[in-house]
Design a protein around this motif. Structure first.
Motif, PDB file in Angstrom:
ATOM      1  N   ARG A  17       0.822  -1.213   0.000  1.00  0.00           N
ATOM      2  CA  ARG A  17       0.000   0.000   0.000  1.00  0.00           C
ATOM      3  C   ARG A  17       0.856   1.263   0.000  1.00  0.00           C
ATOM      4  NH1 ARG A  17      -5.779  -0.560   2.247  1.00  0.00           N
ATOM      5  NH2 ARG A  17      -6.188  -2.678   1.623  1.00  0.00           N
ATOM      6  N   ARG A  18       1.988   1.201   0.699  1.00  0.00           N
ATOM      7  CA  ARG A  18       2.891   2.365   0.711  1.00  0.00           C
ATOM      8  C   ARG A  18       3.519   2.572  -0.664  1.00  0.00           C
ATOM      9  NH1 ARG A  18       6.028   1.664   6.460  1.00  0.00           N
ATOM     10  NH2 ARG A  18       4.166   1.797   7.753  1.00  0.00           N
ATOM     11  N   ARG A  21       0.734   4.204  -3.031  1.00  0.00           N
ATOM     12  CA  ARG A  21       0.307   5.584  -2.798  1.00  0.00           C
ATOM     13  C   ARG A  21       1.476   6.557  -2.700  1.00  0.00           C
ATOM     14  NH1 ARG A  21      -1.587   5.228   3.520  1.00  0.00           N
ATOM     15  NH2 ARG A  21       0.161   3.922   4.038  1.00  0.00           N
ATOM     16  N   GLY A  22       2.678   6.038  -2.620  1.00  0.00           N
ATOM     17  CA  GLY A  22       3.856   6.903  -2.548  1.00  0.00           C
ATOM     18  C   GLY A  22       4.130   7.547  -3.890  1.00  0.00           C
TER      19      GLY A  22
END
Length: 86
Positions: A17-18, A21-22
């Motif tokens: 997820r990081r 969305r990063g």
């Protein structure tokens, strides 16, 4: 001359997820794997457990638990609750 501390850089954790969305650029294969892993609950849970187990929070938590366990056993022996050895 640089020291080891000067060369230390924080490497990002590869949590799907990081990654998604990063704003950083990643190889398309890494992003594809992140998308695949973020679709299934079991894989998301496994990634969270793995990231926690590899963190310093995990180490500190276990250090505290071991100290508390040792203190409890020492207190039990002081109160005479431990088994008598002959």
């Amino acid at each position: 001359m640089t020291t080891q501390a000067d060369d230390h850089r924080h490497s990002p954790q590869l949590i799907p997820r990081r990654l998604l969305r990063g704003g950083q650029l990643h190889h398309p294969a890494v992003l594809e794997e992140a998308k695949r892993r973020s679709e299934k609950f079991q894989l998301r849970l496994a990634d969270r457990i793995t990231s926690f187990a590899g963190s310093m929070n995990f180490v500190w938590l276990h250090a505290v638990v071991l100290v508390l366990q040792g203190m409890a056993q020492a207190q039990e022996l002081r109160l005479g609750g431990g088994a008598q050895r002959r």
